[in-house]
Design a protein around this motif. Structure first.
Motif, short mmCIF file in Angstrom:
data_model
loop_
_atom_site.label_atom_id
_atom_site.label_comp_id
_atom_site.label_asym_id
_atom_site.label_seq_id
_atom_site.Cartn_x
_atom_site.Cartn_y
_atom_site.Cartn_z
N THR A 58 0.73 -1.17 0.02
CA THR A 58 0.03 -0.32 -0.22
C THR A 58 0.94 1.09 -0.10
OG1 THR A 58 -0.09 -0.42 2.19
CG2 THR A 58 -1.97 -1.29 0.98
N ARG A 59 2.37 1.23 -0.43
CA ARG A 59 3.02 1.96 -0.52
C ARG A 59 3.32 3.13 0.74
NH1 ARG A 59 1.00 3.95 -6.37
NH2 ARG A 59 1.22 1.90 -7.24
N GLY A 60 3.32 2.47 1.63
CA GLY A 60 2.86 3.08 2.77
C GLY A 60 1.35 3.55 3.59
N TRP A 61 0.70 3.96 2.89
CA TRP A 61 -0.73 4.13 4.15
C TRP A 61 -1.38 3.11 4.76
CZ3 TRP A 61 -2.98 8.45 2.67
CH2 TRP A 61 -2.87 9.53 1.62
N PHE A 62 -1.06 1.79 4.62
CA PHE A 62 -1.36 0.74 5.85
C PHE A 62 0.35 0.88 6.33
CE2 PHE A 62 -0.84 -2.77 8.22
CZ PHE A 62 -2.51 -3.63 8.47
N ASP A 63 -0.22 0.93 7.77
CA ASP A 63 1.06 1.21 8.55
C ASP A 63 1.33 0.91 10.08
OD1 ASP A 63 3.80 1.40 10.09
OD2 ASP A 63 3.60 3.48 8.84
N ALA A 64 1.41 -0.11 9.90
CA ALA A 64 1.21 -1.49 11.42
C ALA A 64 1.98 -0.35 12.98
CB ALA A 64 1.57 -2.12 11.39
N TRP A 65 3.02 0.30 11.67
CA TRP A 65 3.92 1.14 12.90
C TRP A 65 3.43 2.31 13.21
CZ3 TRP A 65 5.10 -2.85 9.27
CH2 TRP A 65 5.05 -4.22 10.73
#
Lengths: 189, 240
Positions: B77-84
């Motif tokens: 997601t090119r960073g759009w989903f970010d668990a961090w």
């Protein structure tokens, strides 16, 4: 392979469903799972025979004792085995309504309180309702919209659209789940 | 995970005892996932990791598996989903529900059941057909009205919906840390529920740029706008 209402295959499913509405609970793990038989679609064409179920995770395990810390796969397997062992039938019998505990709604600070009521009958959950809801800042309506009977009752008719399930971005209040679980604990009796 | 999971199961040729056992196994998988990944439970494996009390080697293998999936989702997601993205350490909550629901459905399929749909609070994994020749019919909830549907989907596989309507602040733009709500809800359908969930979350958070990549990967998206208009990629399987 065509499956008609009179085929042996469907008959076998129905024999399975008719005598076996039940709720499975897993109290030891602070969890609760329930399954119920949905009679929808047994009359008329285009219907479906379904076995519906729900599994409700108690967020803090408070009503059934704290879960042990999970430290290994062996521990996980043990919990799975325990969850299986607690499967018992409870939804049989005449229609009845039970009321869950009143639970505090938290959002960093106490935010309000709610209480749900659950109606069962004919081997299934027929209704889940917010019986009491009060928030300290007047946002009761917003919280009420977090309720989930549509998801639980699975087969929802909207206009002419018969659907097998609903996809949504739900947020379920933890208090709602705790109250719901306490109601189902009463049914387990 | 703090949600309700429902099952629709057609036993088909397997025995009632087998079908029931499969559902119980699926429930056990969901409970175990909750025990491991709940950020609400202080003693959960994920919280022990977040507090630095245990390394991945000392925790159940599932923890490393899920963190790998989070990393893959971040790349996809090119960073759009970010668990961090949030303070407090890695939080895979946005992906765990879909992962657990998919595992539960896979367990039921392994048991030889003909068809089943597992619905974890709106994230759905399915296999088989409820009737010969008919796919599962799934409604996408109208973001403005809980009792109404925005559209219906003829589903083979999985669908996840992410939105800003259920709880105003539950999707944050990882680049700014601010709530993001360009659309009311995004549903993504395809083979893998975890992929669906990551794309739905990402597009809902503002990653509309991902739509071409999502389609190229074999997924389809349907967007419900705040005004109620429904837009979808050309391959979205609307039910007729």
């Amino acid at each position: 392979m065509k499956r008609s209402p009179s085929s042996p295959r469907v008959g076998r499913i129905r024999r399975f469903l008719r005598p076996a509405p039940y709720v499975a609970t897993a109290a030891a793990a602070g969890m609760l799972a329930l399954l119920w038989y949905s009679p929808e679609g047994q009359e008329g064409g285009g219907g479906i025979d379904v076995l519906n179920g729900a599994s409700i995770a108690n967020p803090d395990g408070s009503s059934a004792g704290a879960s042990p810390p999970v430290t290994s796969n062996a521990q996980l397997r043990k919990e799975e085995a325990e969850a299986r062992r607690y499967a018992i039938p409870i939804l049989d019998g005449p229609p009845r309504t039970v009321v869950g505990d009143t639970e505090k709604i938290w959002r960093k600070h106490p935010f309000g309180e709610l209480r749900v009521q659950v109606t069962v009958g004919g081997g299934r959950i027929t209704d889940v309702k917010m019986q009491h809801l009060d928030t300290y800042d007047g946002r009761s309506e917003e919280i009420a919209n977090f309720s989930l009977p549509a998801l639980m009752l699975q087969s929802v008719t909207t206009g002419n659209a018969k659907v097998d399930g609903i996809s949504s971005a739900t947020y379920t209040s933890q208090a709602y789940e705790r109250s719901l679980q306490s109601a189902i604990d009463q049914l387990r009796g | 995970m703090g949600t309700v999971v429902s099952f629709a199961v057609f036993a088909g040729d397997v025995s009632p005892a087998t079908a029931r056992g499969a559902i119980e196994e699926a429930c056990a998988i969901l409970h175990a996932a909750d025990a491991t990944f709940s950020t609400w439970k202080p003693a959960s494996a994920i919280n022990r990791l977040r507090r630095g009390e245990a390394g991945l080697g000392e925790l159940p293998d599932e923890v490393a598996e899920v963190l790998d999936l989070c990393l893959a989702a971040h790349r996809r997601t090119r960073g759009w989903f970010d668990a961090w993205a949030l303070p407090g350490g890695v939080d895979p909550t946005g992906l765990v529900k879909g992962w657990a629901v998919a595992r539960a459905a896979a367990a039921i399929e392994r048991a030889g059941v003909a068809a089943a749909m597992v619905n974890g609070g709106g994230d759905i994994a399915s296999f088989g057909e409820p009737e010969p020749g008919r796919a599962w019919t799934v409604g996408v909830q109208d973001p403005r009205d809980e009792a109404a549907l925005a559209c219906t989907v003829s589903l083979r596989g999985a669908i996840a919906t992410s939105g800003t309507y259920a709880r105003g602040d539950h999707i944050l733009d990882p680049r700014t840390g601010e709530p993001a709500s360009p659309v009311a809800s995004v549903s993504v359908a395809g083979d893998d529920l975890v992929v669906c969930e990551s794309y739905a979350t990402a597009v809902a958070a503002g990653g509309g740029e991902l739509l071409p990549a999502l389609v190229a990967a074999g997924y389809a998206a349907c967007i419900v706008e705040h005004g109620g208009d429904v837009r979808a990629t050309a391959n979205f399987p609307f039910a007729t």
